[in-house]
Motif scaffolding. Structure first.
Motif, PDB file in Angstrom:
ATOM      1  N   HIS A 129       0.839  -1.194   0.000  1.00 38.56           N
ATOM      2  CA  HIS A 129       0.000   0.000   0.000  1.00 38.56           C
ATOM      3  C   HIS A 129       0.876   1.245   0.000  1.00 38.56           C
ATOM      4  CE1 HIS A 129      -3.373   2.610   0.637  1.00 38.56           C
ATOM      5  NE2 HIS A 129      -2.774   3.144   1.683  1.00 38.56           N
ATOM      6  N   CYS A 130       0.671   2.078  -1.012  1.00 38.96           N
ATOM      7  CA  CYS A 130       1.492   3.292  -1.139  1.00 38.96           C
ATOM      8  C   CYS A 130       0.842   4.432  -0.365  1.00 38.96           C
ATOM      9  CB  CYS A 130       1.651   3.667  -2.601  1.00 38.96           C
ATOM     10  SG  CYS A 130       2.576   5.201  -2.831  1.00 38.96           S
ATOM     11  N   SER A 131       1.606   5.030   0.508  1.00 38.16           N
ATOM     12  CA  SER A 131       1.044   6.091   1.332  1.00 38.16           C
ATOM     13  C   SER A 131       0.995   7.419   0.575  1.00 38.16           C
ATOM     14  CB  SER A 131       1.847   6.249   2.621  1.00 38.16           C
ATOM     15  OG  SER A 131       3.215   6.362   2.329  1.00 38.16           O
ATOM     16  N   LYS A 132       1.605   7.442  -0.601  1.00 41.59           N
ATOM     17  CA  LYS A 132       1.601   8.678  -1.386  1.00 41.59           C
ATOM     18  C   LYS A 132       0.407   8.719  -2.344  1.00 41.59           C
ATOM     19  CE  LYS A 132       5.163  11.707  -3.189  1.00 41.59           C
ATOM     20  NZ  LYS A 132       6.500  11.767  -3.805  1.00 41.59           N
ATOM     21  N   CYS A 133       0.276   7.695  -3.187  1.00 41.16           N
ATOM     22  CA  CYS A 133      -0.834   7.684  -4.153  1.00 41.16           C
ATOM     23  C   CYS A 133      -2.031   6.911  -3.635  1.00 41.16           C
ATOM     24  CB  CYS A 133      -0.373   7.137  -5.497  1.00 41.16           C
ATOM     25  SG  CYS A 133       0.102   5.405  -5.465  1.00 41.16           S
ATOM     26  N   ASN A 134      -1.856   6.253  -2.485  1.00 35.94           N
ATOM     27  CA  ASN A 134      -2.957   5.542  -1.843  1.00 35.94           C
ATOM     28  C   ASN A 134      -3.398   4.270  -2.588  1.00 35.94           C
ATOM     29  OD1 ASN A 134      -4.174   5.752   0.613  1.00 35.94           O
ATOM     30  ND2 ASN A 134      -6.019   6.756  -0.175  1.00 35.94           N
ATOM     31  N   ILE A 151       6.331   3.643  -0.123  1.00 30.85           N
ATOM     32  CA  ILE A 151       6.225   4.411  -1.359  1.00 30.85           C
ATOM     33  C   ILE A 151       6.378   3.430  -2.528  1.00 30.85           C
ATOM     34  CG2 ILE A 151       7.141   6.386  -2.658  1.00 30.85           C
ATOM     35  CD1 ILE A 151       6.277   7.201   0.133  1.00 30.85           C
ATOM     36  N   CYS A 152       5.417   3.447  -3.444  1.00 27.45           N
ATOM     37  CA  CYS A 152       5.431   2.500  -4.555  1.00 27.45           C
ATOM     38  C   CYS A 152       6.448   2.903  -5.626  1.00 27.45           C
ATOM     39  CB  CYS A 152       4.037   2.359  -5.151  1.00 27.45           C
ATOM     40  SG  CYS A 152       3.548   3.712  -6.209  1.00 27.45           S
ATOM     41  N   LYS A 153       6.600   1.996  -6.578  1.00 27.98           N
ATOM     42  CA  LYS A 153       7.566   2.164  -7.660  1.00 27.98           C
ATOM     43  C   LYS A 153       7.358   3.481  -8.437  1.00 27.98           C
ATOM     44  CE  LYS A 153       8.326  -0.713 -11.470  1.00 27.98           C
ATOM     45  NZ  LYS A 153       8.121  -2.054 -12.049  1.00 27.98           N
ATOM     46  N   LYS A 154       6.076   3.733  -8.741  1.00 29.75           N
ATOM     47  CA  LYS A 154       5.753   4.944  -9.518  1.00 29.75           C
ATOM     48  C   LYS A 154       6.095   6.215  -8.739  1.00 29.75           C
ATOM     49  CE  LYS A 154       1.998   3.224 -12.322  1.00 29.75           C
ATOM     50  NZ  LYS A 154       0.585   2.945 -12.125  1.00 29.75           N
ATOM     51  N   CYS A 155       5.778   6.194  -7.444  1.00 31.72           N
ATOM     52  CA  CYS A 155       5.952   7.397  -6.638  1.00 31.72           C
ATOM     53  C   CYS A 155       7.395   7.612  -6.181  1.00 31.72           C
ATOM     54  CB  CYS A 155       5.031   7.350  -5.420  1.00 31.72           C
ATOM     55  SG  CYS A 155       3.304   7.367  -5.845  1.00 31.72           S
ATOM     56  N   SER A 156       8.205   6.559  -6.194  1.00 36.13           N
ATOM     57  CA  SER A 156       9.577   6.707  -5.706  1.00 36.13           C
ATOM     58  C   SER A 156      10.525   7.179  -6.787  1.00 36.13           C
ATOM     59  CB  SER A 156      10.071   5.385  -5.099  1.00 36.13           C
ATOM     60  OG  SER A 156      10.242   4.425  -6.113  1.00 36.13           O
TER      61      SER A 156
HETATM   62 ZN   LIG Z   1       2.397   5.419  -5.109  1.00 37.59          ZN
END
Ligand SMILES: [Zn+2]
Ligand SMILES: [Zn+2]
Ligand SMILES: [Zn+2]
Length: 140
Positions: free
Chosen positions: A98-103, A134-139
């Motif tokens: 679960h990405c805390s940035k993009c949810n 933080i997921c791949k896209k957001c990192s």
């Molecule tokens: Zn993300």
């Protein structure tokens, strides 16, 4: 582009009778990379009612085509199972991120949850492992 026939096959493999709505929701799930909540699904299917969408997801879940994910946000999310998945502890169950940035929540299907040895007399029926960060896209 997925052909209707292919979608129908996937449904019948799970003993789900193909209906227009089920085909649409399946196609939608196949195109997504992240798990979806009923609210998000409803947003993308403006012309359908919530009950029908909810029932569609439930039929998919009961027939082992999707699994629900409790990612800690309080709202269940749904994602397609892999082919041959039986949602079995120590076999099919995988880590969710679960990405805390993009949810968004994604299935890390290559990362299975190992079978945890329990004290005598305890029987595992389900196992949840959600990693947050933080997921791949957001990192990037
Ligand atoms: Zn993300
Ligand atoms: Zn499954
Ligand atoms: Zn998953």
């Amino acid at each position: 582009m997925k052909t209707i026939l292919k979608l129908e096959n996937t449904l019948s493999q799970h003993r789900i009778k193909p209906t227009a709505m089920r085909l649409l929701v399946l196609e939608y799930l196949l195109d997504r990379e992240t798990a979806v909540s009923l609210t998000e699904l409803y947003k993308d299917f403006e012309k359908s009612d919530r009950i029908t969408l909810y029932r569609t997801l439930k039929v998919f879940e009961e027939n082992g085509m999707v699994h629900s994910i409790d990612d800690g946000t309080g709202v269940p999310k749904y994602a397609l199972c892999e082919e041959g998945c039986e949602c079995e502890v120590g076999k099919d169950l995988h880590v969710h991120f679960h990405c805390s940035k993009c949810n968004e929540t994604v299935c890390l299907t290559n990362h299975k949850i190992p079978k945890i040895s329990l004290p005598e007399g305890y029987i595992a029926e389900n196992s949840d492992l959600v990693v947050t960060g933080i997921c791949k896209k957001c990192s990037k």
